[in-house]
Design an enzyme around this catalytic site. Structure first.
Site, PDB file in Angstrom:
ATOM      1  N   LYS A  76      19.756 -51.054 -86.173  1.00  0.00           N
ATOM      2  CA  LYS A  76      20.332 -51.510 -84.901  1.00  0.00           C
ATOM      3  C   LYS A  76      21.847 -51.715 -85.011  1.00  0.00           C
ATOM      4  O   LYS A  76      22.608 -51.222 -84.183  1.00  0.00           O
ATOM      5  CB  LYS A  76      19.667 -52.826 -84.451  1.00  0.00           C
ATOM      6  CG  LYS A  76      18.162 -52.728 -84.275  1.00  0.00           C
ATOM      7  CD  LYS A  76      17.555 -54.031 -83.814  1.00  0.00           C
ATOM      8  CE  LYS A  76      17.638 -55.157 -84.819  1.00  0.00           C
ATOM      9  NZ  LYS A  76      16.831 -54.951 -86.040  1.00  0.00           N
ATOM     10  N   ARG A 133      13.819 -61.508 -79.305  1.00  0.00           N
ATOM     11  CA  ARG A 133      12.869 -61.322 -80.408  1.00  0.00           C
ATOM     12  C   ARG A 133      11.522 -61.973 -80.118  1.00  0.00           C
ATOM     13  O   ARG A 133      10.618 -61.876 -80.963  1.00  0.00           O
ATOM     14  CB  ARG A 133      13.447 -61.939 -81.692  1.00  0.00           C
ATOM     15  CG  ARG A 133      14.195 -60.941 -82.586  1.00  0.00           C
ATOM     16  CD  ARG A 133      14.847 -61.758 -83.697  1.00  0.00           C
ATOM     17  NE  ARG A 133      14.978 -61.091 -84.950  1.00  0.00           N
ATOM     18  CZ  ARG A 133      16.134 -60.589 -85.413  1.00  0.00           C
ATOM     19  NH1 ARG A 133      17.217 -60.605 -84.676  1.00  0.00           N
ATOM     20  NH2 ARG A 133      16.187 -60.057 -86.612  1.00  0.00           N
ATOM     21  N   ARG A 153      21.207 -52.880 -98.328  1.00  0.00           N
ATOM     22  CA  ARG A 153      22.278 -53.049 -97.310  1.00  0.00           C
ATOM     23  C   ARG A 153      23.464 -53.813 -97.900  1.00  0.00           C
ATOM     24  O   ARG A 153      23.313 -54.769 -98.629  1.00  0.00           O
ATOM     25  CB  ARG A 153      21.716 -53.837 -96.118  1.00  0.00           C
ATOM     26  CG  ARG A 153      22.791 -54.280 -95.129  1.00  0.00           C
ATOM     27  CD  ARG A 153      22.241 -54.666 -93.782  1.00  0.00           C
ATOM     28  NE  ARG A 153      21.097 -55.545 -93.818  1.00  0.00           N
ATOM     29  CZ  ARG A 153      20.278 -55.751 -92.789  1.00  0.00           C
ATOM     30  NH1 ARG A 153      20.487 -55.145 -91.636  1.00  0.00           N
ATOM     31  NH2 ARG A 153      19.259 -56.567 -92.899  1.00  0.00           N
ATOM     32  N   ARG A 195      23.683 -59.628 -97.986  1.00  0.00           N
ATOM     33  CA  ARG A 195      23.232 -60.783 -97.217  1.00  0.00           C
ATOM     34  C   ARG A 195      22.207 -61.600 -98.000  1.00  0.00           C
ATOM     35  O   ARG A 195      21.362 -61.028 -98.690  1.00  0.00           O
ATOM     36  CB  ARG A 195      22.605 -60.313 -95.892  1.00  0.00           C
ATOM     37  CG  ARG A 195      23.621 -60.069 -94.810  1.00  0.00           C
ATOM     38  CD  ARG A 195      23.045 -59.378 -93.601  1.00  0.00           C
ATOM     39  NE  ARG A 195      21.782 -59.933 -93.119  1.00  0.00           N
ATOM     40  CZ  ARG A 195      21.165 -59.511 -92.018  1.00  0.00           C
ATOM     41  NH1 ARG A 195      21.697 -58.539 -91.293  1.00  0.00           N
ATOM     42  NH2 ARG A 195      20.031 -60.052 -91.637  1.00  0.00           N
ATOM     43  N   ARG A 242      10.310 -61.756 -92.854  1.00  0.00           N
ATOM     44  CA  ARG A 242      10.933 -61.266 -91.619  1.00  0.00           C
ATOM     45  C   ARG A 242      10.081 -60.177 -90.977  1.00  0.00           C
ATOM     46  O   ARG A 242       9.977 -60.097 -89.757  1.00  0.00           O
ATOM     47  CB  ARG A 242      12.352 -60.751 -91.918  1.00  0.00           C
ATOM     48  CG  ARG A 242      13.309 -61.896 -92.251  1.00  0.00           C
ATOM     49  CD  ARG A 242      14.552 -61.416 -92.982  1.00  0.00           C
ATOM     50  NE  ARG A 242      15.391 -60.558 -92.176  1.00  0.00           N
ATOM     51  CZ  ARG A 242      16.305 -59.741 -92.671  1.00  0.00           C
ATOM     52  NH1 ARG A 242      16.498 -59.659 -93.973  1.00  0.00           N
ATOM     53  NH2 ARG A 242      17.025 -58.995 -91.872  1.00  0.00           N
TER      54      ARG A 242
HETATM   55  P1  ADP Z   1      19.385 -53.693 -88.482  1.00  0.00           P
HETATM   56  O1  ADP Z   1      20.665 -54.079 -87.753  1.00  0.00           O
HETATM   57  O2  ADP Z   1      18.360 -53.089 -87.578  1.00  0.00           O
HETATM   58  O3  ADP Z   1      18.823 -54.803 -89.314  1.00  0.00           O
HETATM   59  P2  ADP Z   1      21.164 -52.013 -90.112  1.00  0.00           P
HETATM   60  O4  ADP Z   1      21.901 -51.205 -89.089  1.00  0.00           O
HETATM   61  O5  ADP Z   1      21.909 -53.141 -90.739  1.00  0.00           O
HETATM   62  O6  ADP Z   1      19.748 -52.535 -89.496  1.00  0.00           O
HETATM   63  O7  ADP Z   1      20.607 -51.005 -91.202  1.00  0.00           O
HETATM   64  C1  ADP Z   1      19.842 -51.489 -92.330  1.00  0.00           C
HETATM   65  C2  ADP Z   1      20.204 -50.685 -93.565  1.00  0.00           C
HETATM   66  O8  ADP Z   1      19.698 -49.343 -93.413  1.00  0.00           O
HETATM   67  C3  ADP Z   1      21.710 -50.564 -93.792  1.00  0.00           C
HETATM   68  O9  ADP Z   1      21.951 -50.609 -95.188  1.00  0.00           O
HETATM   69  C4  ADP Z   1      22.063 -49.185 -93.213  1.00  0.00           C
HETATM   70  O10 ADP Z   1      23.187 -48.594 -93.860  1.00  0.00           O
HETATM   71  C5  ADP Z   1      20.786 -48.398 -93.465  1.00  0.00           C
HETATM   72  N1  ADP Z   1      20.496 -47.397 -92.415  1.00  0.00           N
HETATM   73  C6  ADP Z   1      20.741 -47.515 -91.076  1.00  0.00           C
HETATM   74  N2  ADP Z   1      20.331 -46.400 -90.416  1.00  0.00           N
HETATM   75  C7  ADP Z   1      19.791 -45.576 -91.371  1.00  0.00           C
HETATM   76  C8  ADP Z   1      19.180 -44.274 -91.331  1.00  0.00           C
HETATM   77  N3  ADP Z   1      19.043 -43.589 -90.184  1.00  0.00           N
HETATM   78  N4  ADP Z   1      18.750 -43.750 -92.504  1.00  0.00           N
HETATM   79  C9  ADP Z   1      18.886 -44.437 -93.674  1.00  0.00           C
HETATM   80  N5  ADP Z   1      19.450 -45.655 -93.773  1.00  0.00           N
HETATM   81  C10 ADP Z   1      19.894 -46.235 -92.649  1.00  0.00           C
HETATM   82  P1  AMP Z   2      19.529 -60.085 -88.050  1.00  0.00           P
HETATM   83  O1  AMP Z   2      20.991 -60.119 -88.398  1.00  0.00           O
HETATM   84  O2  AMP Z   2      19.276 -59.562 -86.663  1.00  0.00           O
HETATM   85  O3  AMP Z   2      18.700 -59.414 -89.105  1.00  0.00           O
HETATM   86  O4  AMP Z   2      19.058 -61.605 -88.005  1.00  0.00           O
HETATM   87  C1  AMP Z   2      19.127 -62.436 -89.156  1.00  0.00           C
HETATM   88  C2  AMP Z   2      18.355 -63.746 -88.898  1.00  0.00           C
HETATM   89  O5  AMP Z   2      18.979 -64.480 -87.819  1.00  0.00           O
HETATM   90  C3  AMP Z   2      16.902 -63.599 -88.467  1.00  0.00           C
HETATM   91  O6  AMP Z   2      16.021 -63.410 -89.562  1.00  0.00           O
HETATM   92  C4  AMP Z   2      16.669 -64.937 -87.747  1.00  0.00           C
HETATM   93  O7  AMP Z   2      16.506 -66.000 -88.681  1.00  0.00           O
HETATM   94  C5  AMP Z   2      18.004 -65.146 -87.035  1.00  0.00           C
HETATM   95  N1  AMP Z   2      17.987 -64.519 -85.680  1.00  0.00           N
HETATM   96  C6  AMP Z   2      18.744 -63.467 -85.255  1.00  0.00           C
HETATM   97  N2  AMP Z   2      18.469 -63.160 -83.970  1.00  0.00           N
HETATM   98  C7  AMP Z   2      17.510 -64.043 -83.570  1.00  0.00           C
HETATM   99  C8  AMP Z   2      16.778 -64.238 -82.361  1.00  0.00           C
HETATM  100  N3  AMP Z   2      16.972 -63.450 -81.291  1.00  0.00           N
HETATM  101  N4  AMP Z   2      15.871 -65.258 -82.316  1.00  0.00           N
HETATM  102  C9  AMP Z   2      15.678 -66.053 -83.363  1.00  0.00           C
HETATM  103  N5  AMP Z   2      16.310 -65.913 -84.542  1.00  0.00           N
HETATM  104  C10 AMP Z   2      17.219 -64.925 -84.664  1.00  0.00           C
END
Ligand code: ADP
Ligand code: AMP
Length: 217
Positions: free
Chosen positions: A13, A88, A127, A160, A171
Protein backbone atom coordinates in the site's frame (compact mmCIF):
# COMPACT_ATOMS: atom_id res chain seq x y z
CA UNK A 1 -10.69 11.63 -5.94
CA UNK A 2 -11.27 9.91 -2.61
CA UNK A 3 -9.38 6.61 -2.62
CA UNK A 4 -8.80 3.80 -0.17
CA UNK A 5 -5.77 1.56 -0.65
CA UNK A 6 -6.58 -1.74 1.01
CA UNK A 7 -4.52 -4.85 1.54
CA UNK A 8 -2.93 -6.98 4.22
CA UNK A 9 0.13 -5.66 6.08
CA UNK A 10 3.04 -5.77 3.61
CA UNK A 11 0.82 -5.93 0.50
CA UNK A 12 2.42 -2.78 -0.96
CA UNK A 13 0.00 0.00 0.00
CA UNK A 14 2.68 2.51 1.02
CA UNK A 15 4.83 1.67 -2.01
CA UNK A 16 1.94 2.26 -4.40
CA UNK A 17 0.62 5.32 -2.54
CA UNK A 18 3.94 7.07 -3.24
CA UNK A 19 3.36 6.69 -7.02
CA UNK A 20 -0.29 7.73 -6.85
CA UNK A 21 0.58 10.84 -4.82
CA UNK A 22 3.03 11.90 -7.54
CA UNK A 23 0.63 11.09 -10.37
CA UNK A 24 -2.54 12.66 -8.96
CA UNK A 25 -1.15 15.34 -6.62
CA UNK A 26 -3.37 14.37 -3.69
CA UNK A 27 -2.04 13.50 -0.22
CA UNK A 28 -1.48 10.05 1.26
CA UNK A 29 -3.15 9.67 4.63
CA UNK A 30 -1.45 6.71 6.30
CA UNK A 31 -2.66 6.10 9.85
CA UNK A 32 0.38 3.89 10.59
CA UNK A 33 2.70 6.79 9.62
CA UNK A 34 0.67 9.20 11.77
CA UNK A 35 0.99 6.86 14.76
CA UNK A 36 4.75 6.45 14.18
CA UNK A 37 5.16 10.26 14.22
CA UNK A 38 3.21 10.38 17.50
CA UNK A 39 5.37 7.60 18.99
CA UNK A 40 8.54 9.51 18.03
CA UNK A 41 7.20 12.73 19.56
CA UNK A 42 6.36 10.88 22.81
CA UNK A 43 2.83 12.34 22.99
CA UNK A 44 -0.01 10.71 24.94
CA UNK A 45 -1.37 9.39 21.63
CA UNK A 46 2.09 8.03 20.84
CA UNK A 47 2.31 6.15 24.15
CA UNK A 48 -1.10 4.57 23.62
CA UNK A 49 -0.35 3.72 19.97
CA UNK A 50 3.09 2.23 20.74
CA UNK A 51 1.68 -0.42 23.09
CA UNK A 52 -0.79 -1.57 20.41
CA UNK A 53 1.68 -1.41 17.53
CA UNK A 54 4.38 -3.36 19.37
CA UNK A 55 1.85 -6.11 20.07
CA UNK A 56 0.60 -6.13 16.47
CA UNK A 57 -2.87 -5.06 17.63
CA UNK A 58 -5.06 -2.27 16.34
CA UNK A 59 -5.12 1.12 18.02
CA UNK A 60 -8.66 1.58 19.43
CA UNK A 61 -11.26 2.70 16.89
CA UNK A 62 -12.28 5.91 18.67
CA UNK A 63 -8.66 7.14 18.75
CA UNK A 64 -7.99 6.23 15.11
CA UNK A 65 -11.27 7.67 13.83
CA UNK A 66 -10.56 10.93 15.69
CA UNK A 67 -7.18 11.50 14.03
CA UNK A 68 -8.54 10.65 10.57
CA UNK A 69 -11.53 12.98 10.98
CA UNK A 70 -9.20 15.83 11.91
CA UNK A 71 -6.76 15.08 9.08
CA UNK A 72 -9.40 14.81 6.33
CA UNK A 73 -10.77 18.21 7.33
CA UNK A 74 -7.46 19.89 6.44
CA UNK A 75 -7.17 22.11 3.40
CA UNK A 76 -4.83 19.85 1.40
CA UNK A 77 -7.55 17.15 1.33
CA UNK A 78 -10.16 19.29 -0.39
CA UNK A 79 -9.41 17.89 -3.88
CA UNK A 80 -9.08 14.33 -2.64
CA UNK A 81 -6.83 11.95 -0.75
CA UNK A 82 -5.47 8.42 -0.64
CA UNK A 83 -6.24 6.55 2.58
CA UNK A 84 -3.56 3.95 3.33
CA UNK A 85 -4.20 1.59 6.25
CA UNK A 86 -7.60 3.08 7.13
CA UNK A 87 -10.29 1.83 7.56
CA UNK A 88 -9.24 -1.44 9.20
CA UNK A 89 -12.53 -2.33 10.94
CA UNK A 90 -16.22 -2.14 10.05
CA UNK A 91 -16.63 0.50 12.75
CA UNK A 92 -13.92 2.62 11.08
CA UNK A 93 -15.57 2.14 7.67
CA UNK A 94 -18.94 3.26 9.07
CA UNK A 95 -17.25 6.29 10.64
CA UNK A 96 -15.55 7.12 7.35
CA UNK A 97 -18.95 7.15 5.60
CA UNK A 98 -20.11 9.71 8.15
CA UNK A 99 -16.92 11.82 7.81
CA UNK A 100 -17.24 11.84 4.01
CA UNK A 101 -20.94 12.77 4.20
CA UNK A 102 -20.07 15.65 6.55
CA UNK A 103 -17.45 16.84 4.03
CA UNK A 104 -19.92 16.48 1.13
CA UNK A 105 -17.74 13.84 -0.55
CA UNK A 106 -18.12 10.25 -1.72
CA UNK A 107 -15.67 7.39 -2.19
CA UNK A 108 -14.26 7.17 -5.71
CA UNK A 109 -12.73 3.69 -5.38
CA UNK A 110 -11.47 1.14 -2.91
CA UNK A 111 -8.38 -0.49 -4.40
CA UNK A 112 -7.39 -3.79 -2.86
CA UNK A 113 -3.82 -4.99 -3.46
CA UNK A 114 -4.18 -8.73 -3.27
CA UNK A 115 -1.14 -10.71 -2.03
CA UNK A 116 -1.29 -14.28 -0.67
CA UNK A 117 -0.57 -14.74 3.03
CA UNK A 118 2.59 -16.78 2.42
CA UNK A 119 4.36 -13.78 0.80
CA UNK A 120 3.54 -11.23 3.49
CA UNK A 121 5.94 -12.14 6.30
CA UNK A 122 8.94 -12.07 3.94
CA UNK A 123 7.87 -8.70 2.58
CA UNK A 124 7.48 -7.23 6.04
CA UNK A 125 10.67 -8.60 7.58
CA UNK A 126 12.72 -7.39 4.57
CA UNK A 127 11.13 -3.93 4.57
CA UNK A 128 13.38 -0.94 5.20
CA UNK A 129 12.08 2.61 5.58
CA UNK A 130 13.86 5.96 5.26
CA UNK A 131 14.03 7.79 8.60
CA UNK A 132 14.05 11.09 6.75
CA UNK A 133 11.47 10.92 3.92
CA UNK A 134 9.59 7.67 4.63
CA UNK A 135 10.42 6.01 1.28
CA UNK A 136 10.01 2.23 1.45
CA UNK A 137 12.47 -0.41 0.23
CA UNK A 138 12.94 -4.15 0.45
CA UNK A 139 16.32 -5.78 0.99
CA UNK A 140 15.63 -8.22 -1.84
CA UNK A 141 12.63 -7.10 -3.93
CA UNK A 142 13.26 -3.34 -4.04
CA UNK A 143 16.80 -2.78 -2.79
CA UNK A 144 18.29 0.72 -2.55
CA UNK A 145 21.33 1.44 -4.74
CA UNK A 146 23.54 1.66 -1.64
CA UNK A 147 22.69 -0.63 1.28
CA UNK A 148 21.11 1.27 4.19
CA UNK A 149 20.86 4.58 2.29
CA UNK A 150 17.74 6.12 0.74
CA UNK A 151 17.93 6.64 -3.06
CA UNK A 152 15.58 9.62 -2.84
CA UNK A 153 17.20 11.73 -0.12
CA UNK A 154 20.31 9.97 1.21
CA UNK A 155 18.59 9.34 4.58
CA UNK A 156 19.29 6.35 6.80
CA UNK A 157 17.13 3.26 6.30
CA UNK A 158 15.77 1.45 9.35
CA UNK A 159 13.70 -1.64 10.10
CA UNK A 160 10.34 -1.01 11.75
CA UNK A 161 10.03 -2.40 15.30
CA UNK A 162 6.85 -4.27 14.30
CA UNK A 163 8.41 -5.92 11.22
CA UNK A 164 9.31 -9.13 13.03
CA UNK A 165 7.98 -12.63 12.33
CA UNK A 166 6.20 -12.71 15.71
CA UNK A 167 4.46 -9.32 15.46
CA UNK A 168 3.65 -9.87 11.83
CA UNK A 169 1.91 -13.15 12.71
CA UNK A 170 -0.36 -11.21 15.08
CA UNK A 171 -0.92 -8.46 12.50
CA UNK A 172 -1.97 -11.01 9.90
CA UNK A 173 -4.43 -12.61 12.33
CA UNK A 174 -5.87 -9.16 13.09
CA UNK A 175 -6.14 -8.51 9.36
CA UNK A 176 -8.12 -11.73 8.74
CA UNK A 177 -10.39 -11.14 11.72
CA UNK A 178 -11.06 -7.39 11.52
CA UNK A 179 -10.03 -5.96 8.15
CA UNK A 180 -10.69 -8.62 5.52
CA UNK A 181 -14.48 -8.36 6.07
CA UNK A 182 -14.23 -4.89 4.52
CA UNK A 183 -13.81 -6.53 1.11
CA UNK A 184 -17.46 -7.66 1.23
CA UNK A 185 -18.44 -4.32 2.79
CA UNK A 186 -17.06 -2.33 -0.15
CA UNK A 187 -18.19 -4.87 -2.77
CA UNK A 188 -21.73 -4.25 -1.52
CA UNK A 189 -21.13 -0.50 -1.77
CA UNK A 190 -20.15 -0.97 -5.46
CA UNK A 191 -16.76 0.77 -5.16
CA UNK A 192 -14.44 -2.25 -4.81
CA UNK A 193 -11.59 -3.06 -7.25
CA UNK A 194 -8.76 -5.55 -6.94
CA UNK A 195 -5.28 -5.78 -8.44
CA UNK A 196 -2.78 -8.64 -8.30
CA UNK A 197 -0.11 -7.49 -5.84
CA UNK A 198 2.28 -10.38 -6.58
CA UNK A 199 3.43 -8.69 -9.76
CA UNK A 200 6.40 -6.33 -10.09
CA UNK A 201 5.92 -2.98 -8.36
CA UNK A 202 5.68 -1.12 -11.72
CA UNK A 203 3.01 -3.51 -13.03
CA UNK A 204 0.91 -3.13 -9.88
CA UNK A 205 1.08 0.68 -10.34
CA UNK A 206 0.04 0.30 -13.98
CA UNK A 207 -2.95 -1.87 -13.02
CA UNK A 208 -4.03 0.60 -10.32
CA UNK A 209 -3.86 3.49 -12.76
CA UNK A 210 -5.85 1.51 -15.34
CA UNK A 211 -8.57 0.85 -12.77
CA UNK A 212 -8.69 4.53 -11.84
CA UNK A 213 -8.85 5.60 -15.47
CA UNK A 214 -11.85 3.31 -16.03
CA UNK A 215 -13.56 4.47 -12.84
CA UNK A 216 -13.13 8.16 -13.65
CA UNK A 217 -14.37 7.53 -17.19
P1 ADP B 1 2.14 -1.93 3.19
O1 ADP B 1 2.15 -0.40 3.17
O2 ADP B 1 0.94 -2.51 2.52
O3 ADP B 1 2.36 -2.50 4.56
P2 ADP B 1 4.70 -1.67 1.78
O4 ADP B 1 4.37 -0.78 0.62
O5 ADP B 1 5.44 -1.05 2.91
O6 ADP B 1 3.36 -2.42 2.32
O7 ADP B 1 5.47 -2.93 1.20
C1 ADP B 1 5.93 -3.98 2.09
C2 ADP B 1 7.28 -4.49 1.61
O8 ADP B 1 7.10 -5.20 0.36
C3 ADP B 1 8.29 -3.38 1.33
O9 ADP B 1 9.57 -3.83 1.72
C4 ADP B 1 8.21 -3.17 -0.19
O10 ADP B 1 9.44 -2.70 -0.74
C5 ADP B 1 7.87 -4.57 -0.68
N1 ADP B 1 6.99 -4.58 -1.88
C6 ADP B 1 5.99 -3.70 -2.17
N2 ADP B 1 5.40 -4.02 -3.35
C7 ADP B 1 6.04 -5.15 -3.79
C8 ADP B 1 5.89 -5.99 -4.95
N3 ADP B 1 4.96 -5.74 -5.89
N4 ADP B 1 6.72 -7.06 -5.06
C9 ADP B 1 7.66 -7.32 -4.11
N5 ADP B 1 7.85 -6.57 -3.01
C10 ADP B 1 7.05 -5.50 -2.83
P1 AMP C 1 0.85 0.12 9.13
O1 AMP C 1 1.91 1.18 9.04
O2 AMP C 1 -0.36 0.43 8.29
O3 AMP C 1 1.39 -1.26 8.90
O4 AMP C 1 0.32 0.15 10.63
C1 AMP C 1 1.19 -0.12 11.73
C2 AMP C 1 0.36 -0.29 13.01
O5 AMP C 1 -0.33 0.95 13.33
C3 AMP C 1 -0.75 -1.33 12.97
O6 AMP C 1 -0.27 -2.64 13.22
C4 AMP C 1 -1.68 -0.82 14.08
O7 AMP C 1 -1.16 -1.12 15.37
C5 AMP C 1 -1.60 0.69 13.89
N1 AMP C 1 -2.64 1.16 12.92
C6 AMP C 1 -2.43 1.71 11.69
N2 AMP C 1 -3.60 2.02 11.09
C7 AMP C 1 -4.58 1.65 11.96
C8 AMP C 1 -6.00 1.67 11.93
N3 AMP C 1 -6.67 2.14 10.86
N4 AMP C 1 -6.68 1.21 13.02
C9 AMP C 1 -6.04 0.76 14.09
N5 AMP C 1 -4.70 0.68 14.19
C10 AMP C 1 -3.96 1.12 13.14
Amino acid sequence: MQLILMGAPGAGKGTQAAFLVKKFGIPQIATGDMFRVAVKSGTQLGKQAKACMDAGKLVPDEVTIGIVRERLGKDDCKDGFILDGFPRTVEQADALNKILADLGKTLTAVLNINVPAEDLIGRSVGRRVCRNCGATYHVEFNAPKVEGVCDECGGELYQRADDTVETMTNRLNVYVESTRPLIEYYKKAGVYYEVDGRQHIEKVTEDLINVLTSVKG
